[in-house]
Design a protein around this motif. Sequence first.
Motif, PDB file in Angstrom:
ATOM      1  N   ILE A   1       0.733  -1.635  -0.386  1.00 13.84           N
ATOM      2  CA  ILE A   1      -0.339   0.069  -0.394  1.00 13.84           C
ATOM      3  C   ILE A   1       0.797   1.182  -0.427  1.00 13.84           C
ATOM      4  O   ILE A   1       1.282   1.207   0.411  1.00 13.84           O
ATOM      5  N   ASP A   2       0.466   2.490  -0.657  1.00 12.86           N
ATOM      6  CA  ASP A   2       0.703   3.694  -0.423  1.00 12.86           C
ATOM      7  C   ASP A   2       0.149   4.759   0.162  1.00 12.86           C
ATOM      8  O   ASP A   2      -0.890   4.229   0.503  1.00 12.86           O
ATOM      9  N   TYR A   3       0.362   6.171  -0.105  1.00  6.92           N
ATOM     10  CA  TYR A   3      -1.443   6.836   0.354  1.00  6.92           C
ATOM     11  C   TYR A   3      -2.370   7.226  -0.310  1.00  6.92           C
ATOM     12  O   TYR A   3      -3.777   7.033   0.300  1.00  6.92           O
ATOM     13  N   SER A   4      -2.388   5.946  -1.818  1.00  6.71           N
ATOM     14  CA  SER A   4      -3.811   6.013  -2.557  1.00  6.71           C
ATOM     15  C   SER A   4      -4.773   5.260  -1.969  1.00  6.71           C
ATOM     16  O   SER A   4      -5.586   5.251  -1.797  1.00  6.71           O
ATOM     17  N   PHE A   5      -4.776   4.525  -0.334  1.00  3.14           N
ATOM     18  CA  PHE A   5      -5.243   3.942  -0.410  1.00  3.14           C
ATOM     19  C   PHE A   5      -5.235   3.737   1.329  1.00  3.14           C
ATOM     20  O   PHE A   5      -5.055   3.794   1.889  1.00  3.14           O
ATOM     21  N   PRO A   6      -6.635   4.208   1.474  1.00  6.89           N
ATOM     22  CA  PRO A   6      -7.241   4.985   3.083  1.00  6.89           C
ATOM     23  C   PRO A   6      -6.987   3.565   4.049  1.00  6.89           C
ATOM     24  O   PRO A   6      -8.025   2.564   3.443  1.00  6.89           O
TER      25      PRO A   6
ATOM     26  N   ILE B   1      -6.731   2.385  -9.118  1.00  6.02           N
ATOM     27  CA  ILE B   1      -6.421   3.570  -8.136  1.00  6.02           C
ATOM     28  C   ILE B   1      -5.561   2.871  -6.993  1.00  6.02           C
ATOM     29  O   ILE B   1      -4.496   3.005  -7.196  1.00  6.02           O
ATOM     30  N   TRP B   2      -5.840   2.218  -6.286  1.00 10.05           N
ATOM     31  CA  TRP B   2      -5.460   1.084  -5.543  1.00 10.05           C
ATOM     32  C   TRP B   2      -4.572   0.082  -5.884  1.00 10.05           C
ATOM     33  O   TRP B   2      -3.425  -0.236  -5.224  1.00 10.05           O
TER      34      TRP B   2
ATOM     35  N   ARG C   1      -3.267   0.484  -9.148  1.00  6.61           N
ATOM     36  CA  ARG C   1      -2.269   0.627 -10.238  1.00  6.61           C
ATOM     37  C   ARG C   1      -2.570   0.414 -11.494  1.00  6.61           C
ATOM     38  O   ARG C   1      -2.585   0.044 -12.557  1.00  6.61           O
TER      39      ARG C   1
ATOM     40  N   THR D   1      -5.339  -6.562  -2.180  1.00  2.00           N
ATOM     41  CA  THR D   1      -4.516  -5.227  -2.202  1.00  2.00           C
ATOM     42  C   THR D   1      -3.547  -5.359  -1.694  1.00  2.00           C
ATOM     43  O   THR D   1      -2.912  -4.247  -1.744  1.00  2.00           O
TER      44      THR D   1
ATOM     45  N   ARG E   1     -10.337   9.820  -1.830  1.00  2.00           N
ATOM     46  CA  ARG E   1      -9.384   9.638  -1.209  1.00  2.00           C
ATOM     47  C   ARG E   1      -8.823  10.954  -0.368  1.00  2.00           C
ATOM     48  O   ARG E   1      -9.188  10.438   1.199  1.00  2.00           O
TER      49      ARG E   1
ATOM     50  N   THR F   1     -11.221  10.449   3.137  1.00  6.23           N
ATOM     51  CA  THR F   1     -11.736   9.226   3.450  1.00  6.23           C
ATOM     52  C   THR F   1     -10.579   8.750   4.471  1.00  6.23           C
ATOM     53  O   THR F   1      -9.195   8.998   3.783  1.00  6.23           O
ATOM     54  N   SER F   2     -10.721   7.853   5.020  1.00  4.91           N
ATOM     55  CA  SER F   2      -9.901   7.170   5.757  1.00  4.91           C
ATOM     56  C   SER F   2      -9.813   5.700   6.466  1.00  4.91           C
ATOM     57  O   SER F   2      -9.364   5.401   6.817  1.00  4.91           O
ATOM     58  N   THR F   3     -10.719   5.150   5.245  1.00  5.29           N
ATOM     59  CA  THR F   3     -11.621   3.851   5.196  1.00  5.29           C
ATOM     60  C   THR F   3     -11.522   3.243   3.728  1.00  5.29           C
ATOM     61  O   THR F   3     -12.180   4.051   3.327  1.00  5.29           O
ATOM     62  N   PRO F   4     -11.227   2.364   3.158  1.00  2.37           N
ATOM     63  CA  PRO F   4     -11.412   1.890   2.169  1.00  2.37           C
ATOM     64  C   PRO F   4     -12.689   1.705   1.805  1.00  2.37           C
ATOM     65  O   PRO F   4     -13.534   1.873   1.284  1.00  2.37           O
TER      66      PRO F   4
END
Lengths: 244, 259
Positions: free
Chosen positions: A78-83, B28-29, B31, B151, B203, B206-209
Amino acid sequence: MTDLISLNSVTIGYDRKIVLRDVDLTVNRGEIITIVGPNGSGKTSMMRALIGALVPTTGSVSRSKSLSVGYVPQKLNIDYSFPITVRRFLSVPKRVKVEQISEAAALVGIHDILDQQIATLSGGQFQRALLARAIIDSPDLLLLDEPTQGLDQNGAARFYQLIAELKAELDCAIVLVSHDLHVVMSASDRVICLNGHICCEGTPSVVSSAPEYRALFGTGTQGALALYQHQHDHVHDETCSHDH
Amino acid sequence: MFAEFMIRAFLSGLGVAILTGVLGCFVIWRRMVYFGDALSHAAILGVVGAIALHVSAYFGVIALALILSVLLFTLTSRIQGADVILGVFAQTGLALGLIGASIWGRGLSIEAILFGDILAVGWHDIIFIWIGVAVILGIILWRWSNWITATLGDDLAASVGVNAKHESFYLAALLAIVVGLALKIVGALLITALLIIPAATARRFTSTPETMAVLSVGFGSAASAIGLWAAYVFDWPAGPSMVATAAVFFGISQWRSAV
């Protein structure tokens, strides 16, 4: 003791190149095993065979029925794109109870960072978050892949102390892969020295004095080893076998 | 009051926004932006193929996109990266599609394929899209936990009994179907925009998927409704108006976080 998982004559190869040859390993309930070896020695392949991420080219992996495994990977994708907060991360792969989260957080000391994003954690916080997720369902077997990478010497020592405490608390077996021999050895019941095959194996003191181990790591670690060795200076009768 | 064709446009735009909003997060997650792009370019061949075979354009596009996902997963190796394979297929699909259009495509509007024609959707399209929404959302909810795990990392997934390779394939196949459903609405060139812009906007907040996916659907739906309204009032092209509205949301979200 009961067998949790065992590798039976496991050989692993990629593209016809063999990275691990004829490995036998049995993990018993409640023991700490450290696997050490230089880069390219097959440590990661062995770990991947244990977690079931790869099927050995020959040989087999046998697991005890309903074995639950907690795995601490070297890194995440994960990087910052995945909250994802630490709290949410603890519910991977399945939802856990609120009490389980606070219990695991208290055990590894991350209650103050539960609502932080994983991507923003420091190296030490990140490792503890990974560890908390791995132990949250009280696994029978905890597998750690280079858990102290990116930690300084103090951080690594603290991390290993934490693992030893967890083992007492959870009564699970622990297998950890490391290249960082001097800090880890003392807490281990068994050390396996790997270099494409099992070079030697035994208690920390047996392995550290084995010529095969010294050939791989030199004797430079002796001083640092003494730091933690006092816990294990009683005599064991294991000998280190060697078969080239 | 809006004409009936506008109601149809709103309903189809909303359905597409819901699907692209959720799947766009994974794009996005993980790529996969280039994957979405390649799928939509090659989809032109699917449209032309469907005309040649006298079947529905949806089936043509979805079949082609599924074939592309299978080929991608079987041909990607350590020697040839996924981006190379994708590039080969995307451009080849586009080239063959344009050749095919010159043979079979009498009366076929290339512009409609590239930019969509949401104002021309009929009730049968809407039924098709909303069946797609129901089925695909069901599959997403069913696989959600596994996809989040995959992921985070292949080995982490393996340790809990999730095969990350398989999950990636399911995800890619679903994305292929969504591209097929959305092609008529927004067109091949703009599908990727609806996948990534609402998700990237979400994004920021938010703080969770899970919250990101929900908010992404919200931004996507709002952009599609407001964009269509603008298209109606100012007589702008519909697909581009939706994308431009989504981009305005994105811009505002960036500004807000910069302050």
